[in-house]
Design a protein around this motif. Sequence first.
Motif, mmCIF file in Angstrom:
data_model
loop_
_atom_site.group_PDB
_atom_site.id
_atom_site.type_symbol
_atom_site.label_atom_id
_atom_site.label_comp_id
_atom_site.label_asym_id
_atom_site.label_seq_id
_atom_site.Cartn_x
_atom_site.Cartn_y
_atom_site.Cartn_z
ATOM 1 N N GLU A 107 0.836 -1.207 0.000
ATOM 2 C CA GLU A 107 0.000 0.000 0.000
ATOM 3 C C GLU A 107 0.871 1.258 0.000
ATOM 4 N N ALA A 108 1.959 1.235 0.744
ATOM 5 C CA ALA A 108 2.859 2.389 0.781
ATOM 6 C C ALA A 108 3.485 2.643 -0.581
ATOM 7 N N LEU A 109 3.896 1.578 -1.257
ATOM 8 C CA LEU A 109 4.498 1.710 -2.582
ATOM 9 C C LEU A 109 3.495 2.296 -3.567
ATOM 10 N N GLU A 110 2.268 1.802 -3.532
ATOM 11 C CA GLU A 110 1.248 2.319 -4.436
ATOM 12 C C GLU A 110 0.918 3.775 -4.126
ATOM 13 N N ARG A 111 0.882 4.116 -2.823
ATOM 14 C CA ARG A 111 0.606 5.495 -2.438
ATOM 15 C C ARG A 111 1.699 6.433 -2.964
ATOM 16 N N ALA A 112 2.941 6.003 -2.861
ATOM 17 C CA ALA A 112 4.049 6.825 -3.356
ATOM 18 C C ALA A 112 3.975 7.000 -4.869
ATOM 19 N N LYS A 113 3.723 5.910 -5.580
ATOM 20 C CA LYS A 113 3.629 5.995 -7.039
ATOM 21 C C LYS A 113 2.473 6.894 -7.472
ATOM 22 N N GLU A 114 1.345 6.766 -6.782
ATOM 23 C CA GLU A 114 0.170 7.576 -7.118
ATOM 24 C C GLU A 114 0.461 9.060 -6.925
ATOM 25 N N THR A 115 1.081 9.412 -5.802
ATOM 26 C CA THR A 115 1.368 10.818 -5.512
ATOM 27 C C THR A 115 2.378 11.387 -6.508
ATOM 28 N N LEU A 116 3.449 10.627 -6.788
ATOM 29 C CA LEU A 116 4.482 11.126 -7.686
ATOM 30 C C LEU A 116 3.985 11.201 -9.128
ATOM 31 N N THR A 117 3.132 10.281 -9.517
ATOM 32 C CA THR A 117 2.544 10.334 -10.864
ATOM 33 C C THR A 117 1.682 11.579 -11.012
ATOM 34 N N ALA A 118 0.935 11.914 -9.966
ATOM 35 C CA ALA A 118 0.114 13.125 -10.002
ATOM 36 C C ALA A 118 1.000 14.370 -10.106
ATOM 37 N N CYS A 119 2.145 14.344 -9.427
ATOM 38 C CA CYS A 119 3.087 15.471 -9.528
ATOM 39 C C CYS A 119 3.643 15.592 -10.942
ATOM 40 N N LEU A 120 3.963 14.456 -11.539
ATOM 41 C CA LEU A 120 4.509 14.461 -12.902
ATOM 42 C C LEU A 120 3.464 14.960 -13.894
ATOM 43 N N GLU A 121 2.225 14.535 -13.728
ATOM 44 C CA GLU A 121 1.154 14.984 -14.617
ATOM 45 C C GLU A 121 0.927 16.492 -14.482
#
Length: 282
Positions: A175-189
């Motif tokens: 869950e932590a890994l997915e949360r990090a990926k989700e947040t960073l992907t939103a930053c990249l977008e």
Amino acid sequence: MKKAYLAGVLAAVLLLPTAALAADAAPSLTYVCSLSAEDSDLEAGKWEYLFTSGEETKILLREGEKREFLLCSGVFTAADVKIIKDTAYVPLSVLVEDLGFAVAEEKNGVSLVRDDQKLMVSSKGGTLDTSKMLPLRDIAEALGAEVTYERDGIAPLGNPIISVEFRQTVLTEEEALERAKETLTACLEAERESGWIVQDRVAEDPAVSAAIEKEISEMAFTEDIVAGYYVLEGPGLFLVEKSTGDLYQKTGEGQGGSVSYMETIQKVEMGDTEVFAGYYLG
């Protein structure tokens, strides 16, 4: 210690339960460490650095001097830690003020208390004062904490960090890994949509963004162990708070000796377009 003095300590501490102490100390993993021009003499080769976390914690660090940083349930403290034969010792005052332990006078001595757990720290007739040095790990673990010692990577200037964590783990590693990926992907977008990073001074580069996207997809856990946090490597070094899922970014490297030196840990919010500024600025 005279009993009257101990009674004064007890009165001050027992009126302030652990829950109240914890509420007053909101997590403050964030910090900034940079050259302190005011305290340095660069011509004489005297480099000093100022570590600041939250409103209260300010520590002056000298070039080449080692310091054990203490993180208590997500809050940096300025407490001095003494290492004696590979064991970390702190004053009783640190256990009370920073870790939120209460002191209880028993028939057969004095105990430290947290919730429904007690640990005897002084026998009847013994002495106890707020400067008494006590073994941090033994006491914290006996009262329910997770304690880790990380030698290099999170604290500034290559210093070690001791993390004492009482908060409950809510997120699994997955869950932590997915949360990090989700947040960073939103930053990249958000960066791609804006077309700019670093306060609109540097244009977004599609090739760089593609490299960042790849690193996000390949994010993995490091070998670092910090109580209360998962540590991830991807497009930089990141920490996920186990109890909240909040994401933090570690920037800078532990090499001083430069007027431009800076290390930080900053919280990452959804849509932050400057998270990847390091890719552009080097």
